[in-house]
Write a protein that holds these residues in place. Structure first.
Motif, short mmCIF file in Angstrom:
data_model
loop_
_atom_site.label_atom_id
_atom_site.label_comp_id
_atom_site.label_asym_id
_atom_site.label_seq_id
_atom_site.Cartn_x
_atom_site.Cartn_y
_atom_site.Cartn_z
N ASN A 3 8.54 34.56 -5.43
CA ASN A 3 6.98 34.83 -5.45
C ASN A 3 6.55 34.98 -6.84
O ASN A 3 7.46 34.73 -7.84
CB ASN A 3 6.31 36.15 -4.93
N CYS A 4 5.34 34.82 -7.00
CA CYS A 4 4.84 34.73 -8.51
C CYS A 4 5.06 35.78 -9.38
O CYS A 4 5.48 35.80 -10.71
CB CYS A 4 3.21 34.68 -8.52
N HIS A 30 9.55 26.70 -8.00
CA HIS A 30 8.37 27.49 -7.70
C HIS A 30 7.34 26.83 -8.61
O HIS A 30 6.09 26.57 -8.22
CB HIS A 30 8.57 28.92 -8.31
N CYS A 34 3.09 25.94 -7.87
CA CYS A 34 2.24 27.09 -8.42
C CYS A 34 1.51 26.64 -9.67
O CYS A 34 2.13 26.79 -10.75
CB CYS A 34 2.89 28.21 -8.33
N CYS A 37 1.45 29.79 -12.11
CA CYS A 37 2.62 30.03 -12.99
C CYS A 37 3.11 29.08 -13.87
O CYS A 37 3.51 29.35 -14.86
CB CYS A 37 3.91 30.19 -11.86
N PHE B 98 -0.67 41.71 -9.79
CA PHE B 98 -0.15 41.13 -8.69
C PHE B 98 -0.47 41.81 -7.70
O PHE B 98 -0.57 43.00 -7.23
CB PHE B 98 1.55 40.87 -8.86
N GLU B 99 -0.60 40.76 -6.37
CA GLU B 99 -0.94 41.35 -5.04
C GLU B 99 0.32 42.14 -4.44
O GLU B 99 1.35 41.93 -5.08
CB GLU B 99 -1.34 40.20 -4.15
N ASP B 101 2.22 41.13 -2.08
CA ASP B 101 3.21 40.17 -1.71
C ASP B 101 3.77 39.34 -2.75
O ASP B 101 4.30 38.34 -2.79
CB ASP B 101 2.39 39.23 -0.46
N HIS B 103 1.93 37.72 -5.15
CA HIS B 103 0.91 36.58 -5.64
C HIS B 103 0.06 36.99 -6.89
O HIS B 103 0.09 38.47 -6.81
CB HIS B 103 0.08 36.08 -4.51
N TRP B 104 -0.27 36.30 -7.94
CA TRP B 104 -1.17 36.60 -8.76
C TRP B 104 -2.27 37.26 -8.09
O TRP B 104 -2.92 36.68 -7.14
CB TRP B 104 -1.49 35.45 -9.61
N PRO B 107 -4.69 34.06 -10.66
CA PRO B 107 -3.56 33.28 -10.95
C PRO B 107 -4.23 32.81 -12.52
O PRO B 107 -5.52 32.58 -12.69
CB PRO B 107 -3.66 32.15 -10.15
#
Lengths: 58, 190
Positions: A3-4, A30, A34, A37, B98-99, B101, B103-104, B107
């Motif tokens: 994930n990010c 990734h 994305c 990123c 970040f969330e 989960d 994720h950014w 972002p």
């Protein structure tokens, strides 16, 4: 799949240690999907360059 | 100006403000920085015979200063610290970006022509301020890595922390700097 958050962690560590083949692959996968990123990766490179340039800018 | 063994004290003074700024970035304390620069200049005069005209005076002075800064940080590490609470809960900043989960939360957006910023004096002021704004230990690790160009191993040793902790500090520092630059520099041109 990374994930990010994990990806940002590895991208940062890549500046501090040799990363493994598997890690490199995971990052590349990734980054393909994305934008955030990918931008982060470029910005890390820039931040390093700027930080190392800073003493010459005083 | 400087043949081997002769350094003009006036020439040293010229480099003083540079050295002080260098020390402040690493130590974040103007008084300590002044002290350590004073020590550096005294050491430079005492050891002037070791200065070779082949290298630049500033490079030589910075070399001495780095040692003095590390000495000082080692002395500090041995003294009991009153201000342990530094607001540096390991994952505070990282988690906030970040969330759940992974994720950014927001972002990162592309930065317009960052290379060009490097020609702008105001950019460097912002960059310096963003460095100053980081929590002390985070900034210290980052500065050791990028400014003094020490290896992660050396940094772990100096700060008596594990390698993993060191990576976390550096990761957090880069995230913090990125946020700060985005907010105060690149974001405003978007």
């Amino acid at each position: 799949m990374l994930n990010c958050k994990q990806s940002s962690e590895l991208l940062s560590q890549a500046l501090d240690r040799p990363i493994t083949f598997r890690e490199r692959l995971a990052i590349r996968l990734h980054l393909l999907i994305c934008d955030g990123c990918r931008n982060f990766d470029k910005q890390l490179t820039f931040i390093r360059k700027a930080a190392r340039e800073l003493p010459r800018k005083f | 100006m400087s043949t081997t063994g002769t350094i003009d004290p006036d020439a040293l003074q010229l480099h003083r403000s540079y050295l002080v700024r260098y020390a402040i970035l690493q130590l974040r304390d103007p008084h300590l920085a002044e002290d350590v620069v004073q020590e550096t200049l005294v050491a430079a005069i005492e050891n002037r015979s070791k200065f070779s005209a082949q290298s630049s005076l500033r490079t030589w002075l910075v070399g001495i200063l780095k040692h003095k800064i590390l000495d000082l940080m080692r002395r500090q590490a041995r003294e009991p610290q009153l201000d342990v609470a530094d607001g540096e809960d390991e994952n505070d900043l990282i988690d906030s970006l970040f969330e759940k989960d992974g994720h950014w939360f927001a972002p990162p957006q592309a930065w317009a022509d960052p290379e060009k910023s490097m020609e702008n004096t105001h950019f460097w002021e912002t960059f310096e301020q963003c460095n100053q704004r980081m929590p002390v230990n985070t900034a210290r690790a980052f500065m050791m890595r990028e400014f003094m160009e020490m290896s992660t191993e050396e940094i772990c040793q100096e700060l008596s922390i594990s390698t993993t902790n060191c990576w976390v500090l550096l990761h957090r520092a880069r995230l913090a700097l990125r946020e700060c630059l985005d907010l105060h520099w690149f974001g405003s041109t978007r």
